[in-house]
Scaffold this active site. Structure first.
Site, PDB file in Angstrom:
ATOM      1  N   ASP A   1      -4.377   4.097  54.851  1.00 57.88           N
ATOM      2  CA  ASP A   1      -3.061   3.567  54.506  1.00 57.88           C
ATOM      3  C   ASP A   1      -1.978   4.632  54.671  1.00 57.88           C
ATOM      4  OD1 ASP A   1      -1.000   2.054  53.540  1.00 57.88           O
ATOM      5  OD2 ASP A   1      -1.796   1.864  51.507  1.00 57.88           O
TER       6      ASP A   1
ATOM      7  N   ASP B   1       1.727  -4.133  48.737  1.00 57.40           N
ATOM      8  CA  ASP B   1       1.953  -2.880  48.006  1.00 57.40           C
ATOM      9  C   ASP B   1       2.784  -3.119  46.758  1.00 57.40           C
ATOM     10  OD1 ASP B   1       0.728  -0.788  49.660  1.00 57.40           O
ATOM     11  OD2 ASP B   1       2.171  -1.417  51.175  1.00 57.40           O
TER      12      ASP B   1
ATOM     13  N   HIS C   1      -2.675  -3.553  46.772  1.00 55.16           N
ATOM     14  CA  HIS C   1      -2.749  -2.112  46.500  1.00 55.16           C
ATOM     15  C   HIS C   1      -1.796  -1.796  45.347  1.00 55.16           C
ATOM     16  CE1 HIS C   1      -1.734   2.182  48.251  1.00 55.16           C
ATOM     17  NE2 HIS C   1      -2.362   2.249  47.093  1.00 55.16           N
TER      18      HIS C   1
ATOM     19  N   MET D   1       4.473  -1.365  43.545  1.00 50.87           N
ATOM     20  CA  MET D   1       4.915  -0.053  43.038  1.00 50.87           C
ATOM     21  C   MET D   1       5.737  -0.231  41.770  1.00 50.87           C
ATOM     22  SD  MET D   1       6.211   1.557  46.614  1.00 50.87           S
ATOM     23  CE  MET D   1       5.193   1.499  48.094  1.00 50.87           C
TER      24      MET D   1
ATOM     25  N   HIS E   1      -1.722  -6.795  53.555  1.00 48.79           N
ATOM     26  CA  HIS E   1      -1.709  -5.668  52.615  1.00 48.79           C
ATOM     27  C   HIS E   1      -0.439  -5.785  51.768  1.00 48.79           C
ATOM     28  CE1 HIS E   1      -2.965  -1.660  51.258  1.00 48.79           C
ATOM     29  NE2 HIS E   1      -1.682  -1.322  51.285  1.00 48.79           N
TER      30      HIS E   1
ATOM     31  N   SER F   1       1.148  -4.347  56.448  1.00 47.56           N
ATOM     32  CA  SER F   1       1.730  -4.165  55.115  1.00 47.56           C
ATOM     33  C   SER F   1       3.055  -4.913  54.989  1.00 47.56           C
ATOM     34  CB  SER F   1       1.954  -2.676  54.831  1.00 47.56           C
ATOM     35  OG  SER F   1       2.695  -2.557  53.637  1.00 47.56           O
TER      36      SER F   1
ATOM     37  N   GLY G   1       4.256   5.509  48.109  1.00 50.18           N
ATOM     38  CA  GLY G   1       5.597   5.234  47.602  1.00 50.18           C
ATOM     39  C   GLY G   1       6.541   4.636  48.631  1.00 50.18           C
TER      40      GLY G   1
ATOM     41  N   MET H   1      -5.309   7.273  51.141  1.00 51.84           N
ATOM     42  CA  MET H   1      -3.894   7.456  51.466  1.00 51.84           C
ATOM     43  C   MET H   1      -3.741   8.587  52.483  1.00 51.84           C
ATOM     44  SD  MET H   1      -2.478   5.076  49.833  1.00 51.84           S
ATOM     45  CE  MET H   1      -0.887   5.488  50.569  1.00 51.84           C
TER      46      MET H   1
ATOM     47  N   MET I   1       0.037   0.528  43.033  1.00 57.22           N
ATOM     48  CA  MET I   1       0.517   1.885  42.782  1.00 57.22           C
ATOM     49  C   MET I   1       1.263   1.839  41.456  1.00 57.22           C
ATOM     50  SD  MET I   1       1.594   2.661  46.689  1.00 57.22           S
ATOM     51  CE  MET I   1       1.485   0.920  47.070  1.00 57.22           C
TER      52      MET I   1
HETATM   53  C1  DX5 Z   1       2.683   3.452  51.060  1.00 57.04           C
HETATM   54  C2  DX5 Z   1       2.015   2.107  51.138  1.00 57.04           C
HETATM   55  C3  DX5 Z   1       1.654   1.697  52.497  1.00 57.04           C
HETATM   56  C4  DX5 Z   1       2.794   1.554  53.448  1.00 57.04           C
HETATM   57  C5  DX5 Z   1       2.322   2.012  54.789  1.00 57.04           C
HETATM   58  O1  DX5 Z   1       2.823   3.840  49.759  1.00 57.04           O
HETATM   59  O2  DX5 Z   1       0.828   2.102  50.352  1.00 57.04           O
HETATM   60  O3  DX5 Z   1       0.840   0.532  52.500  1.00 57.04           O
HETATM   61  O4  DX5 Z   1       3.296   0.249  53.549  1.00 57.04           O
HETATM   62  O5  DX5 Z   1       3.412   2.076  55.599  1.00 57.04           O
HETATM   63  P1  DX5 Z   1       3.395   2.696  57.057  1.00 57.04           P
HETATM   64  O6  DX5 Z   1       2.346   1.996  57.845  1.00 57.04           O
HETATM   65  O7  DX5 Z   1       4.782   2.382  57.516  1.00 57.04           O
HETATM   66  O8  DX5 Z   1       3.135   4.172  56.922  1.00 57.04           O
HETATM   67 ZN    ZN Z   2      -0.653   0.405  50.586  1.00 58.35          ZN
END
Ligand code: DX5
Ligand code: ZN
Length: 225
Positions: free
Chosen positions: A176, A36, A67, A38, A34, A9, A143, A138, A69
């Site tokens: 994730d 993310d 991904h 947000m 990956h 990620s 977040g 998840m 969010m």
């Molecule tokens: C959280 C994200 C994840 C995050 C995972 O909201 O969707 O992709 O980066 O992070 P780790 O592996 O550090 O838990």
């Molecule tokens: Zn993610």
């Protein structure tokens, strides 16, 4: 031996050295990036948007697994495609007309994913499981990176795997949040196909070695039928 898909990620990368970190992943045994996204509304954090995703895409030699969010993700499907997404995942909780959103993602030539929060039952996926390419389960509340893994995820993962087998679906299970050397082997035994790892990879002294360790883990699910 079947091995998992590894998706580091970018959220945990060093944004001031993004090209360096993207090239590290290019040279590693990782399979996907990956990414993310947000919006500060669906989740209580804002990560980054199209310009940063495009910067990752410019140097990445592996597919971008994006991904979302964000609320109403159907508004931006083409923009994420144009910014280099190969897999586009929306949250079940954020898309009122989920079936339509899935079709719109596929119509843009991307793989379609659906993410579910820790409180959302896998039973809610039953009517789209043959339509989608990936479920992002998840294992933390979305977040933030670096949160503690929610143990209930193991059972949810096995339940989803049974649903996939029952429906003859080719859908992949992606986990994730909180993936590390302790949780990863157990997740693979419970049916996981794709492991996202942020903090575990990027806080390591040698991220390439950590990615390699994850990639060498066997996929060991045995059907309960
Ligand atoms: C959280 C994200 C994840 C995050 C995972 O909201 O969707 O992709 O980066 O992070 P780790 O592996 O550090 O838990
Ligand atoms: Zn993610």
């Amino acid at each position: 031996m079947k091995t998992p898909i590894i998706a580091p990620s970018i959220l945990s990368a060093d944004f001031a050295n993004l090209q360096r970190d993207v090239e590290m992943i290019n040279a590693s045994e990782a399979d996907w990036f990956h990414v993310d996204i947000m919006d500060g509304v669906f989740v209580p954090n804002i990560s980054f948007g199209f310009p940063v995703q495009k910067a990752v895409a410019k140097y990445a030699t592996k597919p971008l697994d994006v991904h979302l969010m964000i609320v109403q993700p159907e508004r931006y499907i083409k923009e994420f495609k144009d910014a280099g997404a190969a897999v586009l995942t929306v949250h079940l909780e954020a898309s009122t007309h989920l079936h339509r959103t899935i079709q719109a993602i596929k119509a843009e030539g991307m793989k379609a994913g659906v993410a579910i929060n820790p409180h959302t039952s896998v039973a809610l996926l039953e009517d789209v499981i043959t339509e989608i390419d990936l479920v992002c389960m998840m294992s933390v509340n979305p977040g933030f990176g670096g949160q503690q893994f929610i143990e209930r995820t193991y059972q949810k993962c096995a339940d989803l795997k049974e649903q996939i087998l029952r429906n003859n679906s080719n859908c992949l299970i992606e986990i994730d949040g909180g993936v590390n050397e302790k949780t990863a082997p157990l997740l693979l035994q419970h049916g996981a196909d794709v492991l996202v790892a942020g903090n575990y990879v990027f806080s390591a002294a040698n991220p390439t070695t950590v990615i390699s360790k994850l990639k060498q883990l066997p996929k060991g699910y045995t059907a309960k039928r």
